[in-house]
Write an enzyme that holds these catalytic residues in place. Structure first.
Site, PDB file in Angstrom:
ATOM      1  N   GLU A  84       0.812  -1.209   0.000  1.00 11.35           N
ATOM      2  CA  GLU A  84       0.000   0.000   0.000  1.00 11.35           C
ATOM      3  C   GLU A  84       0.854   1.272   0.000  1.00 11.35           C
ATOM      4  OE1 GLU A  84      -3.113   0.364  -0.314  1.00 11.35           O
ATOM      5  OE2 GLU A  84      -3.565   2.387   0.382  1.00 11.35           O
ATOM      6  N   ASP A  85       1.876   1.301   0.823  1.00 12.35           N
ATOM      7  CA  ASP A  85       2.565   2.579   1.079  1.00 12.35           C
ATOM      8  C   ASP A  85       3.954   2.717   0.469  1.00 12.35           C
ATOM      9  OD1 ASP A  85       0.389   3.337   2.541  1.00 12.35           O
ATOM     10  OD2 ASP A  85       1.221   2.712   4.462  1.00 12.35           O
TER      11      ASP A  85
END
Ligand code: MN
Length: 725
Positions: free
Chosen positions: A77-78
């Site tokens: 996700e990041d």
């Protein structure tokens, strides 16, 4: 190597010394590199967070795979890290877990009423597939809640609400009280700081007051258990503020009326010992009636087992005792996570088997479960594979049967939406209406006033009985009424055109003949059939005119009732619009185009009077005809009806959600009308919308309208327009 890493390794060494520590180290390294330069709001380097999450997972004594996935849970996700990289470095299982956590993070959340919250929780479970995804998500949330003080007050409230509504109940459902209590107390603290600290202070005060009291009971129980030779670990149970607070609010009680404010926990070696200790405490203290609960014989749906009893102490102060084995205690702390714990001296059980075992156990318990509601609530979740959870554009969660389509969704919202549905968007993209909805999809229904109801094909597509019923209902009711009205209008128009009145022709005994002929049970059926296009007004009027002529003497017959030859031809043609063949001397008979030679307009044709199936039309050179001219004079002269058949071209544009066989379905409709398709071009837009321009050769506008109507009902079509040049 940070402190989080070292603590983690120490924890794992204790419960799983055979863990693949190299893999843990590699996960730590890759996660650290991926999150390099990122910071938590607290100012900590980001890597602190995944390592704390892994630590919480280690507290649950989870297997190596879950720990590794926990360390990597924010990388897809990041960071620039991809699913494929995780898969390459750590294998399918870890990649799937990380991906699952990422997907859960994308479920939008706004505070909901209880039903909505329940659906959201179910959606979580349904999306997770592997329960370890939920465990990682819970650990993630727990660490975020522990560090919530760094967030803005608005964020604190928002996260605390979400935690209390979604995550804590999930932890409870899965029996992970360890995480549940902490999530609840942390949320409580941020949602109502004053109430939280008030209660915390009051309890601390009471505890000081009662310390000697509790210590005395513990002392007594220790003595008595060792006297009868039972090993027992006796401790004061830690208090959870939120559960006390909730009890006070829900049951409208004061702090003094909460019995388990002071509770003791007795942990023993065996089930037999549990009951022995129970007998013992009931001998020493007076039990409070109605407060004994045997969760060993009847475990809670989340697997919790224990004996609970409330007793009156010597000073008249009530207190609660919980008695359980060490194994029961573990399960009470970590719940379903127990199934993914590393098993000493062996490989962890096959995961799917575990889950099935859990379900089987649940079903076993159902038989004994007293609290049916509680069980059903649990079961609903465990059978989540039967449901799919999707969002409305406003963010409401809707549960539909698995396999449902946008049509099911539309009818769930309202039958008026379904009946006007022209298409659907999922996650902002146009999809075919037979698209199978997935968990978390945001569904938007497109409606159009030019849609006059569902298509019969939809009945084959829909999954929910609700949608099916509503569609059927529409065909039975709304459509019927509409058709009756339209049919009546058509009859009246046609009567007027022919200079006739309703009363002249629509005599009950003549209507009966019509009903019998078409096996209808009422005149409304006749109107409905005309309205629907299953029967022409002219066919009915001609039949009634026949009766009129039979029953009214020729000299009383108004002049207009005498048909000229030209009128007869016209009537015949109108009666037989589908094949356009005139049978010489016969006005109104059944005509079939024979399949053996398939004559088309222009061919030399001849009719053959069949026994009971009207006249079949053959090419003059058809072998079946030439073979049949033996004596019995059943051939009859027929001709193509062409006098008013001035064909002209009409261009129409069809817009539809693209799907396989779309073009075929549309050309089939055109084929049904037996009209030539002169030209066609089709293209598909980026949004998967098919745009088709068709040139048809038609004979009149009524025919064109019928074709357009029929094409509109082809599955996926949302607009059909006639181009005006
Ligand atoms: Mn996280």
């Amino acid at each position: 190597m940070g402190d989080g890493y070292n603590r983690l390794i120490k924890k794992i060494e204790k419960y799983n010394p055979n863990c693949d520590f190299k893999l843990i180290e590699k996960a730590h390294k890759i996660s650290m590199e991926a999150h390099q330069g990122q910071q938590r709001v607290s100012g900590d380097p980001f890597i602190v967070h995944p390592m704390e999450v892994a630590n919480i997972l280690a507290d649950l004594e989870l297997d190596c795979t879950a720990i590794v996935a926990g360390i990597l849970h924010d990388t897809i996700e990041d960071t620039t890290c991809t699913y494929e990289e995780i898969q390459r470095e750590f294998g399918d299982e870890v990649a799937r877990l990380v991906d699952g956590v990422t997907k859960l993070g994308k479920i939008p959340y706004t505070s909901k009423e209880e039903l909505q919250a329940e659906n959201l929780r179910k959606m979580f479970l349904a999306m997770a597939k592997d329960i370890r995804v939920i465990l990682i998500k819970l650990a993630d949330r727990l660490h975020n809640m522990r560090t919530l003080k760094y967030m803005s007050p608005e964020k604190q409230i928002e996260k605390a609400k979400e935690t209390l509504e979604i995550y804590a109940p999930l932890a409870h459902r899965l029996g992970i009280s360890m995480i549940k209590w902490e999530l609840e107390d942390l949320s409580f603290r941020y949602l109502d700081e004053k109430a939280y600290y008030d209660l915390a202070n009051k309890i601390a005060q009471k505890r000081r007051e009662r310390e000697a009291f509790v210590a005395r009971i513990i002392e007594t129980l220790k003595e008595k258990t060792s006297e009868i030779g039972i090993w027992a670990k006796i401790e004061g149970r830690p208090k959870h503020l939120y559960s006390i607070y909730r009890k006070m609010v829900q049951q409208n009680k004061t702090l003094d009326q909460i019995y388990d404010l002071f509770a003791l926990r007795v942990i023993v070696k065996s089930v037999k010992d549990c009951y022995a200790v129970l007998g013992l405490v009931h001998e020493i203290y007076k039990p409070l009636p109605g407060r004994f609960k045997d969760y060993i014989a009847m475990p809670k749906p989340n697997m919790y087992q224990s004996l609970h009893t409330t007793l009156i102490g010597h000073e008249g102060i009530p207190f609660e005792v919980q008695i359980r084995t060490e194994e029961m205690h573990k399960v009470a702390e970590v719940g379903i996570a127990a199934h993914w714990r590393y098993k000493q001296g062996g490989i962890a059980d096959e995961k799917s088997d575990n889950k099935l075992a859990w379900l089987r156990q649940l079903l076993e318990w159902q038989k004994e479960m007293r609290d049916a509601n509680e069980f059903i609530e649990t079961l609903k979740i465990d059978l989540f594979t039967d449901e799919v959870f999707v969002f409305t554009p406003k963010g409401d969660v809707i549960s539909l049967p698995a396999g449902s389509t946008p049509i099911d969704f539309a009818y769930y919202i309202h039958s008026a939406i379904g009946n006007k549905m022209s298409g659907a968007k999922v996650n902002n993209k146009i999809v075919p209406i037979e698209y199978v909805l997935k968990n978390g999809d945001i569904v938007e229904i497109l409606t159009s006033s030019s849609v006059h109801g569902p298509s019969r094909d939809w009945l084959k597509i829909v999954k929910s009985s609700q949608a099916r019923n509503k569609i059927n209902q529409w065909f039975k009711k709304e459509k019927r009424e509409e058709n009756i009205i339209r049919g009546k209008e058509t009859i009246e128009r046609e009567l007027k055109k022919q200079g006739l009145t309703y009363n002249q022709l629509f005599k009950p005994e003549w209507i009966d003949i019509i009903l019998k002929k078409y096996t209808f049970s009422s005149l409304d059926d006749v109107y409905a059939a005309i309205g629907y296009g299953g029967l022409t007004a002219n066919k009915v009027i001609s039949r009634l005119k026949e009766e009129y002529r039979k029953n009214v003497k020729p000299d009383e017959l108004p002049e207009y009732m005498e048909e000229t030859v030209e009128q007869k031809r016209k009537t015949a043609a109108k009666c037989l619009p589908e094949n356009g063949v005139i049978v010489k001397g016969i006005n109104n008979c059944l005509v079939r185009i024979s399949r053996c030679c398939n004559p088309v307009p222009g061919d030399d044709i001849i009719g053959y009077i069949t026994r009971g199936r009207g006249v079949s039309v053959h090419r003059k050179d058809c072998i079946n005809v030439t073979n049949n001219i033996d004596g019995d004079n059943r051939l009859i002269e027929v001709s193509w009806y062409t006098s008013t058949n001035v064909a002209y071209k009409a261009d129409i544009t069809v817009m539809a959600n693209d799907r396989t066989a779309l073009l075929m379905d549309i050309t089939n409709v055109i084929g049904e009308f037996r009209i030539p398709l002169k030209a066609m071009n089709a293209r598909t837009t980026k949004d998967q919308i098919a745009i088709m321009n068709l040139t048809l050769e038609i004979t009149n506008t009524e025919q064109l309208e019928r074709i357009i109507k029929k094409i509109r009902r082809v599955n996926g079509v949302f607009e059909v327009t006639r181009n005006r040049q």
